[in-house]
Design an enzyme around this catalytic site. Structure first.
Site, mmCIF file in Angstrom:
data_model
loop_
_atom_site.group_PDB
_atom_site.id
_atom_site.type_symbol
_atom_site.label_atom_id
_atom_site.label_comp_id
_atom_site.label_asym_id
_atom_site.label_seq_id
_atom_site.Cartn_x
_atom_site.Cartn_y
_atom_site.Cartn_z
ATOM 1 N N TYR A 141 -25.734 -53.978 38.811
ATOM 2 C CA TYR A 141 -26.305 -52.762 38.221
ATOM 3 C C TYR A 141 -25.403 -52.255 37.092
ATOM 4 O O TYR A 141 -25.872 -51.939 35.997
ATOM 5 C CB TYR A 141 -26.481 -51.688 39.303
ATOM 6 C CG TYR A 141 -26.941 -50.357 38.768
ATOM 7 C CD1 TYR A 141 -28.239 -50.183 38.304
ATOM 8 C CD2 TYR A 141 -26.070 -49.273 38.719
ATOM 9 C CE1 TYR A 141 -28.662 -48.967 37.794
ATOM 10 C CE2 TYR A 141 -26.481 -48.045 38.221
ATOM 11 C CZ TYR A 141 -27.776 -47.901 37.760
ATOM 12 O OH TYR A 141 -28.192 -46.693 37.252
ATOM 13 N N GLU A 156 -33.210 -41.025 40.694
ATOM 14 C CA GLU A 156 -32.042 -40.132 40.676
ATOM 15 C C GLU A 156 -32.300 -38.922 41.578
ATOM 16 O O GLU A 156 -31.401 -38.443 42.264
ATOM 17 C CB GLU A 156 -31.704 -39.675 39.255
ATOM 18 C CG GLU A 156 -31.141 -40.763 38.373
ATOM 19 C CD GLU A 156 -29.725 -41.193 38.708
ATOM 20 O OE1 GLU A 156 -29.077 -40.587 39.586
ATOM 21 O OE2 GLU A 156 -29.262 -42.161 38.079
ATOM 22 N N TRP A 197 -25.414 -43.453 45.120
ATOM 23 C CA TRP A 197 -26.387 -44.209 44.325
ATOM 24 C C TRP A 197 -26.665 -45.573 44.949
ATOM 25 O O TRP A 197 -27.780 -46.070 44.899
ATOM 26 C CB TRP A 197 -25.896 -44.350 42.884
ATOM 27 C CG TRP A 197 -26.823 -45.187 42.069
ATOM 28 C CD1 TRP A 197 -26.567 -46.403 41.521
ATOM 29 C CD2 TRP A 197 -28.191 -44.886 41.737
ATOM 30 N NE1 TRP A 197 -27.687 -46.873 40.868
ATOM 31 C CE2 TRP A 197 -28.691 -45.962 40.976
ATOM 32 C CE3 TRP A 197 -29.040 -43.818 42.004
ATOM 33 C CZ2 TRP A 197 -29.997 -46.001 40.489
ATOM 34 C CZ3 TRP A 197 -30.346 -43.855 41.520
ATOM 35 C CH2 TRP A 197 -30.812 -44.935 40.771
#
Length: 194
Positions: A18, A40, A48
């Protein structure tokens, strides 16, 4: 200067991929920006990597995070999502996704309006921060404050300033790769900026 990846991604393969392939790459497509803003929002209060590990399942069970489809979700669909262990089963976040899809569609009556609005907070360009340490990276900025306020006024939820700033980092509105990270320069960062 050593070329070291930003330390926040550690050495977990999904996180490293990522960081190396997605985080901080400028995105201008309104639909993709909407999808990232939703993710988000689901991340709020969590790490995350939790969302990253569930992202493929979100895409599968939430129609590719397409706003035109999510806006039509009825109570039965919401309840089905809340029963799905493959996503973050938070009622406010799932209902918020539907609310955000409706707000997006109201704004996106003219194609590209969502992207234009969001990128307007950085003057249409990536802000190059040139941070050297993680301690320098803020949780929010005046730009994310303004974005949050504007989105809330338009009917969006789970768009606090901290969420908006994490979003801005993810979609390349700011280049917050550390200057020692190869991706900083690959994404146009200039050592010595701003």
């Amino acid at each position: 200067m050593t070329d070291e990846r930003c330390p926040w991604c550690g050495d977990t393969p999904i996180y490293v991929a990522y960081h190396d392939d997605e985080w901080g790459v400028p995105e201008h497509d309104s639909g993709k920006l909407f999808a990232m803003l939703l993710l988000e929002g689901f991340q709020a209060g969590l790490s995350w990597i939790t969302v990253l590990k569930k992202r493929a399942h979100y895409m599968e069970v939430m129609d590719g995070l397409a706003p035109e489809k999510i806006a039509l979700y009825d109570e039965a669909k919401v309840e089905a999502l809340l029963a799905d262990p493959g996503i973050i089963r938070n009622k406010l976040k799932v209902r918020g996704a539907v609310k955000n899809a409706k707000a997006f569609l109201a704004l996106e009556e003219s194609p590209g309006a969502f992207s234009e609005l969001l990128w307007g907070f950085t003057g249409g360009k990536t802000l190059d921060n040139g941070f050297r340490t993680m301690a320098e990276v803020p949780a929010s900025t005046p730009e994310s404050d303004a974005m949050s306020k504007a989105l809330k006024k338009l009917g969006f939820t789970f768009v606090g300033s901290t969420i908006c700033y994490a979003f801005m980092q993810a979609v390349g509105m700011v280049n917050d790769h550390l200057v020692t990270c190869p991706r900083y320069r690959e994404l146009g960062g200039k050592v010595g900026a701003p």
